[in-house]
Design a protein around this motif. Structure first.
Motif, PDB file in Angstrom:
ATOM      1  N   GLU A  29      -9.474 -31.981  25.425  1.00  0.00           N
ATOM      2  CA  GLU A  29      -8.975 -32.886  24.384  1.00  0.00           C
ATOM      3  C   GLU A  29      -8.340 -34.134  24.987  1.00  0.00           C
ATOM      4  O   GLU A  29      -8.573 -35.258  24.514  1.00  0.00           O
ATOM      5  CB  GLU A  29      -7.949 -32.144  23.512  1.00  0.00           C
ATOM      6  CG  GLU A  29      -7.276 -32.996  22.450  1.00  0.00           C
ATOM      7  CD  GLU A  29      -8.230 -33.510  21.379  1.00  0.00           C
ATOM      8  OE1 GLU A  29      -7.953 -34.596  20.817  1.00  0.00           O
ATOM      9  OE2 GLU A  29      -9.237 -32.834  21.099  1.00  0.00           O
ATOM     10  N   LEU A  30      -7.545 -33.962  26.041  1.00  0.00           N
ATOM     11  CA  LEU A  30      -6.890 -35.108  26.671  1.00  0.00           C
ATOM     12  C   LEU A  30      -7.900 -36.032  27.343  1.00  0.00           C
ATOM     13  O   LEU A  30      -7.786 -37.264  27.266  1.00  0.00           O
ATOM     14  CB  LEU A  30      -5.854 -34.624  27.688  1.00  0.00           C
ATOM     15  CG  LEU A  30      -4.633 -33.899  27.111  1.00  0.00           C
ATOM     16  CD1 LEU A  30      -3.824 -33.242  28.224  1.00  0.00           C
ATOM     17  CD2 LEU A  30      -3.754 -34.861  26.316  1.00  0.00           C
ATOM     18  N   GLY A  34      -9.409 -40.322  26.769  1.00  0.00           N
ATOM     19  CA  GLY A  34      -9.440 -41.337  27.810  1.00  0.00           C
ATOM     20  C   GLY A  34      -8.400 -41.165  28.894  1.00  0.00           C
ATOM     21  O   GLY A  34      -8.241 -42.054  29.738  1.00  0.00           O
ATOM     22  N   LEU A  35      -7.698 -40.031  28.919  1.00  0.00           N
ATOM     23  CA  LEU A  35      -6.682 -39.812  29.944  1.00  0.00           C
ATOM     24  C   LEU A  35      -7.322 -39.271  31.219  1.00  0.00           C
ATOM     25  O   LEU A  35      -8.305 -38.532  31.173  1.00  0.00           O
ATOM     26  CB  LEU A  35      -5.608 -38.835  29.454  1.00  0.00           C
ATOM     27  CG  LEU A  35      -4.436 -39.441  28.667  1.00  0.00           C
ATOM     28  CD1 LEU A  35      -4.907 -39.972  27.326  1.00  0.00           C
ATOM     29  CD2 LEU A  35      -3.333 -38.412  28.466  1.00  0.00           C
ATOM     30  N   ASP A  36      -6.734 -39.654  32.335  1.00  0.00           N
ATOM     31  CA  ASP A  36      -7.119 -39.122  33.644  1.00  0.00           C
ATOM     32  C   ASP A  36      -6.279 -37.868  33.877  1.00  0.00           C
ATOM     33  O   ASP A  36      -5.067 -37.952  34.039  1.00  0.00           O
ATOM     34  CB  ASP A  36      -6.854 -40.174  34.722  1.00  0.00           C
ATOM     35  CG  ASP A  36      -7.241 -39.716  36.120  1.00  0.00           C
ATOM     36  OD1 ASP A  36      -7.122 -38.511  36.412  1.00  0.00           O
ATOM     37  OD2 ASP A  36      -7.622 -40.565  36.930  1.00  0.00           O
ATOM     38  N   VAL A  37      -6.925 -36.698  33.865  1.00  0.00           N
ATOM     39  CA  VAL A  37      -6.201 -35.426  33.905  1.00  0.00           C
ATOM     40  C   VAL A  37      -6.460 -34.701  35.221  1.00  0.00           C
ATOM     41  O   VAL A  37      -7.610 -34.575  35.661  1.00  0.00           O
ATOM     42  CB  VAL A  37      -6.617 -34.518  32.728  1.00  0.00           C
ATOM     43  CG1 VAL A  37      -5.837 -33.201  32.756  1.00  0.00           C
ATOM     44  CG2 VAL A  37      -6.413 -35.231  31.403  1.00  0.00           C
ATOM     45  N   GLY A  38      -5.405 -34.226  35.846  1.00  0.00           N
ATOM     46  CA  GLY A  38      -5.514 -33.321  36.983  1.00  0.00           C
ATOM     47  C   GLY A  38      -5.082 -31.940  36.544  1.00  0.00           C
ATOM     48  O   GLY A  38      -4.429 -31.775  35.508  1.00  0.00           O
ATOM     49  N   LEU A 245      -1.040 -30.341  19.767  1.00  0.00           N
ATOM     50  CA  LEU A 245      -0.382 -30.152  21.063  1.00  0.00           C
ATOM     51  C   LEU A 245      -0.696 -31.316  21.998  1.00  0.00           C
ATOM     52  O   LEU A 245       0.184 -31.805  22.711  1.00  0.00           O
ATOM     53  CB  LEU A 245      -0.822 -28.830  21.686  1.00  0.00           C
ATOM     54  CG  LEU A 245      -0.224 -28.488  23.054  1.00  0.00           C
ATOM     55  CD1 LEU A 245       1.299 -28.418  22.980  1.00  0.00           C
ATOM     56  CD2 LEU A 245      -0.792 -27.180  23.573  1.00  0.00           C
ATOM     57  N   ALA A 246      -1.943 -31.792  21.972  1.00  0.00           N
ATOM     58  CA  ALA A 246      -2.321 -32.945  22.802  1.00  0.00           C
ATOM     59  C   ALA A 246      -1.571 -34.192  22.366  1.00  0.00           C
ATOM     60  O   ALA A 246      -1.164 -35.009  23.206  1.00  0.00           O
ATOM     61  CB  ALA A 246      -3.832 -33.165  22.738  1.00  0.00           C
TER      62      ALA A 246
END
Length: 461
Positions: A29-30, A34-38, A245-246
């Motif tokens: 979802e994140l 468009g988020l850069d997620v680790g 939640l996101a």
């Protein structure tokens, strides 16, 4: 290379609570936003391996290499032998540049945690009972709920037996008696087994696996856990409502979108020419500022009244989409300059930096933005023994723009003239040095002599 720390949050719960499923859906979802997620996954068992016999990389390690990097176009993996186990904070520090890192596990990491409890998981149901009991009893979030429950039983057992001995069982003297408690339920004095827990709480393996002071959200389909979370002021989400939640994580914890504004107004009387184009280490000073601050910028603006002299920046740095913006008001001064920056910005957070701050820091901008998320402030302003540093500060556009405009209408010109009208979070020197250990962020040059001295010091390092 500029170090940009990644904010992180941990999803925690008991075995089979659904942590991996939740993390997987949350990451998807994140990323879709468009988020850069680790991500980090805690593996509780020693000796796991992601390599296997027969592969060249395995042969490298079998020959004695402590660290092996496997690299291919678009992908890279590192396998490293270490002593003991790394702290989660150290792992996250080694993952800079992400909008957010989602960690699975690491309950004791000190990170903000999201607690998951599902009705279908028996240990979650027991944990929810303890959590709810703590809420009913007013125990502080983060206390050892199970131990407090045991202590309460000791007191209530005494009251219960005293009432029996007197021949007059008073339910007001013992809540357990009201629920039918007896020696068979409570256990004999001195016993420390599961029977010593009240209200059906019968599991000791959940000690240390309950919401704590680090808990920022609870994900649950258990009504009593949801009610307990609300009583503690912690938001509760349904396991299937990943979007909500996101939303919460994006607003509270993800690195926010920041417009970085470099103020390069025009000719400086004390410098004798434009500070932006004065030479530093063999090239225009403004180039140094662009390169130092761009890693923290989702939008990069340069305010200037000589755009024709700075057009070359668009060709030199096409990847940054630099906008050159003239002053919005004819009156010169620090506050009018800040007004121009806030007015021109497209993002909710606006970092404003003077173009003569030779050691301006992208890491400090990111640290300020995370502090703004945490505090909810309208402005995060560094401070030192000289006072506030409003020109390496971060401003919330929605809160500050009206206040700046009102101050200008009153005839104010000082940058700090509106601080009393907004919520200012002071960012002390120790936090500045945590973000930028090299320091020197606020050193600026007003004269050719000052610039030459800074340059000599810089080149001498």
């Amino acid at each position: 290379m500029v170090y940009i720390p990644s904010p992180a949050v941990a999803v925690v719960g008991r075995h089979n609570s659904g942590k991996t499923t939740l993390v997987e859906r949350l990451i998807a979802e994140l990323v879709a936003r468009g988020l850069d997620v680790g991500s980090v996954k805690h593996h509780s068992h020693a000796g796991f391996d992601i390599d296997y016999p027969g592969k060249d990389s395995y042969r490298h390690r079998a020959a004695g290499a402590r660290e092996t990097v496997i690299a291919a176009p678009g992908q890279m993996a590192c396998i490293k032998s270490i002593e003991g186990e790394l702290e989660c904070a150290d792992i996250v520090r080694g993952m800079p540049g992400h909008d957010i890192v989602v960690v699975e596990g690491y309950r004791k990491s000190g990170l903000p945690t999201i607690e998951i409890m599902r009705a279908a998981n028996e240990s979650d149901a027991r944990a929810a009972s303890v959590f709810a009991e703590g809420a009913r009893c007013g125990w502080p979030l983060g206390a050892d709920f199970t131990q407090l429950a045991r202590e309460r039983v000791v007191v209530e057992r005494g009251a219960y037996r005293a009432a029996l001995g007197a021949g007059s069982l008073d339910t007001s003297a013992c809540e357990l008696a009201a629920s039918g408690a007896s020696d068979d339920v409570l256990g004999a004095p001195g016993e420390g087994d599961d029977r010593s827990l009240p209200s059906g709480i019968d599991c000791v393996d959940i000690v240390g696996k309950l919401p704590t002071a680090s808990t920022v959200a609870v994900v649950t389909d258990i009504d009593e856990a949801r009610r307990a979370a609300v009583s503690y002021g912690v938001p509760a989400f349904d396991p299937d409502d990943v979007r909500a939640l996101a939303d919460f994580l994006e607003q509270r914890f993800a690195r926010p979108r920041v417009t970085v504004v470099i103020q390069a107004g025009g000719e400086s009387r004390r410098m004798g020419r434009s500070k932006a184009t004065v030479a530093f280490a063999g090239r225009p000073l403004i180039c140094r500022l662009v390169e130092r601050l761009a890693p923290a910028a989702d939008e990069l603006i340069i305010t200037t009244n000589e755009p024709e002299n700075l057009e070359f920046l668009k060709e030199r740095y096409p990847e940054h989409g630099i906008r050159l913006v003239p002053d919005a008001r004819t009156v010169r001064g620090a506050l009018p300059g800040l007004y121009t920056a806030l007015l021109a910005a497209s993002n909710p957070y606006v970092a404003v930096v003077a173009c003569d701050m030779v050691f301006a820091s992208a890491s400090l901008v990111v640290a300020e933005s995370l502090a703004m998320n945490e505090s909810g402030a309208d402005a995060v302003v560094p401070s030192n023994k000289h006072g506030f540093e409003p020109f390496h500060a971060l401003y919330r556009r929605a809160g500050c723009l009206p206040a700046v405009q009102a101050a200008l209408d009153r005839g104010e010109k000082r940058a700090q003239a509106f601080f009393s009208e907004v919520n200012v979070c002071e960012f002390p020197q120790e936090r500045v040095l945590e973000a930028e250990p090299m320091g020197g962020c606020f050193i600026n040059a007003n004269t050719p002599e000052e610039l030459r001295s800074i340059e000599e010091s810089f080149l001498g390092k």
